[in-house]
Design a protein around this motif. Structure first.
Motif, PDB file in Angstrom:
ATOM      1  N   ASN A  58       0.858  -1.181   0.000  1.00  0.00           N
ATOM      2  CA  ASN A  58       0.000   0.000   0.000  1.00  0.00           C
ATOM      3  C   ASN A  58       0.897   1.235   0.000  1.00  0.00           C
ATOM      4  O   ASN A  58       0.912   2.040   0.926  1.00  0.00           O
ATOM      5  CB  ASN A  58      -0.929  -0.011   1.210  1.00  0.00           C
ATOM      6  CG  ASN A  58      -1.933   1.113   1.166  1.00  0.00           C
ATOM      7  OD1 ASN A  58      -2.232   1.648   0.099  1.00  0.00           O
ATOM      8  ND2 ASN A  58      -2.460   1.483   2.328  1.00  0.00           N
ATOM      9  N   ALA A  72      -4.133  -7.680  -2.540  1.00  0.00           N
ATOM     10  CA  ALA A  72      -5.296  -6.794  -2.409  1.00  0.00           C
ATOM     11  C   ALA A  72      -5.375  -5.799  -3.553  1.00  0.00           C
ATOM     12  O   ALA A  72      -6.469  -5.518  -4.072  1.00  0.00           O
ATOM     13  CB  ALA A  72      -5.244  -6.064  -1.061  1.00  0.00           C
ATOM     14  N   ASN A  73      -4.245  -5.238  -3.950  1.00  0.00           N
ATOM     15  CA  ASN A  73      -4.249  -4.295  -5.076  1.00  0.00           C
ATOM     16  C   ASN A  73      -4.699  -4.968  -6.363  1.00  0.00           C
ATOM     17  O   ASN A  73      -5.443  -4.380  -7.159  1.00  0.00           O
ATOM     18  CB  ASN A  73      -2.855  -3.693  -5.266  1.00  0.00           C
ATOM     19  CG  ASN A  73      -2.510  -2.682  -4.200  1.00  0.00           C
ATOM     20  OD1 ASN A  73      -3.380  -1.990  -3.674  1.00  0.00           O
ATOM     21  ND2 ASN A  73      -1.230  -2.595  -3.856  1.00  0.00           N
ATOM     22  N   GLU A  76      -8.470  -5.601  -6.208  1.00  0.00           N
ATOM     23  CA  GLU A  76      -9.186  -4.344  -6.446  1.00  0.00           C
ATOM     24  C   GLU A  76      -9.129  -3.942  -7.908  1.00  0.00           C
ATOM     25  O   GLU A  76     -10.118  -3.424  -8.460  1.00  0.00           O
ATOM     26  CB  GLU A  76      -8.585  -3.243  -5.578  1.00  0.00           C
ATOM     27  CG  GLU A  76      -9.278  -1.900  -5.739  1.00  0.00           C
ATOM     28  CD  GLU A  76      -8.647  -0.809  -4.910  1.00  0.00           C
ATOM     29  OE1 GLU A  76      -9.064   0.362  -5.047  1.00  0.00           O
ATOM     30  OE2 GLU A  76      -7.719  -1.114  -4.125  1.00  0.00           O
ATOM     31  N   ASP A  80     -12.213  -3.023 -10.624  1.00  0.00           N
ATOM     32  CA  ASP A  80     -12.278  -1.575 -10.806  1.00  0.00           C
ATOM     33  C   ASP A  80     -12.919  -1.260 -12.159  1.00  0.00           C
ATOM     34  O   ASP A  80     -12.314  -1.480 -13.211  1.00  0.00           O
ATOM     35  CB  ASP A  80     -10.866  -0.985 -10.732  1.00  0.00           C
ATOM     36  CG  ASP A  80     -10.862   0.533 -10.757  1.00  0.00           C
ATOM     37  OD1 ASP A  80     -11.944   1.130 -10.879  1.00  0.00           O
ATOM     38  OD2 ASP A  80      -9.768   1.122 -10.653  1.00  0.00           O
ATOM     39  N   THR A 273      -4.008   7.743 -10.893  1.00  0.00           N
ATOM     40  CA  THR A 273      -4.003   6.961  -9.655  1.00  0.00           C
ATOM     41  C   THR A 273      -2.729   7.206  -8.852  1.00  0.00           C
ATOM     42  O   THR A 273      -2.768   7.327  -7.620  1.00  0.00           O
ATOM     43  CB  THR A 273      -4.135   5.468  -9.983  1.00  0.00           C
ATOM     44  OG1 THR A 273      -5.350   5.247 -10.713  1.00  0.00           O
ATOM     45  CG2 THR A 273      -4.169   4.630  -8.708  1.00  0.00           C
ATOM     46  N   ARG A 279      -1.819   6.821  -4.901  1.00  0.00           N
ATOM     47  CA  ARG A 279      -1.861   5.376  -4.621  1.00  0.00           C
ATOM     48  C   ARG A 279      -0.855   4.699  -5.553  1.00  0.00           C
ATOM     49  O   ARG A 279      -1.204   4.132  -6.578  1.00  0.00           O
ATOM     50  CB  ARG A 279      -3.263   4.839  -4.824  1.00  0.00           C
ATOM     51  CG  ARG A 279      -4.321   5.460  -3.921  1.00  0.00           C
ATOM     52  CD  ARG A 279      -5.603   4.669  -3.990  1.00  0.00           C
ATOM     53  NE  ARG A 279      -5.389   3.296  -3.569  1.00  0.00           N
ATOM     54  CZ  ARG A 279      -6.277   2.321  -3.784  1.00  0.00           C
ATOM     55  NH1 ARG A 279      -7.403   2.583  -4.410  1.00  0.00           N
ATOM     56  NH2 ARG A 279      -6.018   1.084  -3.373  1.00  0.00           N
ATOM     57  N   TYR A 282      -1.168   0.698  -5.926  1.00  0.00           N
ATOM     58  CA  TYR A 282      -2.262   0.283  -6.796  1.00  0.00           C
ATOM     59  C   TYR A 282      -1.958   0.610  -8.260  1.00  0.00           C
ATOM     60  O   TYR A 282      -2.235  -0.193  -9.156  1.00  0.00           O
ATOM     61  CB  TYR A 282      -3.556   0.967  -6.347  1.00  0.00           C
ATOM     62  CG  TYR A 282      -4.769   0.575  -7.149  1.00  0.00           C
ATOM     63  CD1 TYR A 282      -5.080  -0.758  -7.374  1.00  0.00           C
ATOM     64  CD2 TYR A 282      -5.604   1.549  -7.687  1.00  0.00           C
ATOM     65  CE1 TYR A 282      -6.187  -1.115  -8.113  1.00  0.00           C
ATOM     66  CE2 TYR A 282      -6.711   1.202  -8.429  1.00  0.00           C
ATOM     67  CZ  TYR A 282      -7.000  -0.128  -8.645  1.00  0.00           C
ATOM     68  OH  TYR A 282      -8.099  -0.482  -9.381  1.00  0.00           O
TER      69      TYR A 282
END
Length: 312
Positions: A58, A72-73, A76, A80, A273, A279, A282
């Motif tokens: 993160n 997790a990225n 997501e 998205d 982003t 981020r 991500y």
């Protein structure tokens, strides 16, 4: 039975019999390619591996310490909708630009490969837009697409058609970018085709003419087969360039992604982003996924065009 053993290679020595120092035993080819390898690793391999590493954190550009988030990225990213919409815009742009850039480049090369008055001027005119920077191209086409006094809409009204919102209507947002891009970059494909045409032996055309082949038959039976590999190269390069579109779209729409984000490519989504939403982890996941996709597309295309053919 006696066992035969391979002789041990003698160490590299000088004519006087002394051993060469280690740096003298390095192959000369490696020494010549070493500067390229250093820059290749520093500016391509290392950033790619760093992006893959950061995609599991993160990470932020605000200075906060990134924490491990695992997949997790990536999870997501696949959910998205904004990412998939920008990815669809990129594919749409690729489909809009690749066919005309290949066909127009070939047609322009065929026209200027013939003996004609002021051939040098036509060649320079076809290639000149490719030398312009993206900022100049965007400024030119912003004025050309302006309602009322823009050249494009003024031409439409003069022939009895209605004005179009080239930069304001979502349906035309990517079409406008495609038109500007084709005008800007077709000169590169034109140059590749022109160079390939000049390498076709003249005796092939002479033999075809003796057999009674007309212009169309010579084009279909001699020119196009001899240009097969060049066409494959042009298609591969053009698809890769179209998938990496960013500059002209960002400048034409001032970083807004166009009306309703209809012209936002995936690289602009990555940029937003990382440098607007901060981020970075991500954004690294999205860019790594897109990089892997481009590598896969390149591998498939090179496999398709790797067959041997008459083209040089």
């Amino acid at each position: 039975m006696a066992t035969i053993t391979a002789p041990t290679p003698a160490p590299a020595t000088t004519p006087a019999g002394r051993r060469l120092p280690p740096w003298r035993r390095v192959p000369a080819g490696l020494l010549f390619t070493l500067p390229f390898l250093v820059f290749y690793v520093a500016f391509l391999v290392w950033p790619t591996l760093s992006a893959l590493y950061l995609s599991f954190f993160n990470e932020s550009l605000t200075g906060t310490r990134g924490e491990w988030v695992g997949l997790a990225n990536w999870a997501e990213m696949f959910g998205d909708s904004a990412m998939w919409a920008s990815f669809g815009n990129t594919l749409y742009f690729t489909l809009l630009t690749t066919p005309p850039l290949v066909v127009l480049g070939l047609v322009m090369a065929l026209l200027t490969n013939r003996a004609m008055p002021l051939r040098w001027l036509w060649r320079m005119s076809f290639f000149a837009p490719f030398l312009l920077p993206a900022s100049v191209v965007a400024l030119i086409w912003i004025w050309l697409f302006q309602p009322g006094f823009g050249l494009v809409n003024d031409t439409l009204t003069r022939i009895g058609l209605a004005e179009l919102g080239w930069l304001t209507e979502p349906e035309l947002a990517m079409v406008s970018v495609a038109i500007a891009t084709v005008w800007w970059t077709v000169g590169f494909n034109y140059l590749l085709y022109l160079a390939a045409l000049q390498q076709i032996p003249q005796h092939l055309y002479d033999a075809a003419a003796i057999d009674g082949a007309g212009w169309w038959q010579r084009l279909r039976s001699v020119t196009l087969p001899m240009l097969r590999r060049t066409t494959g190269l042009v298609i591969v390069l053009q698809i890769l360039a179209s998938l990496r579109v960013f500059d002209q779209i960002y400048l034409l729409y001032q970083g807004t992604g166009g009306p309703g984000f209809a012209a936002r490519p995936i690289l602009e989504h990555v940029y937003t982003t990382a440098f607007t939403n901060f981020r970075f982890g991500y954004a690294s996941a999205i860019s790594t996924f897109f990089f892997a996709l481009i590598v896969a597309v390149s591998a498939v295309q090179l496999k398709l065009f790797a067959r041997k053919g008459p083209d040089r």
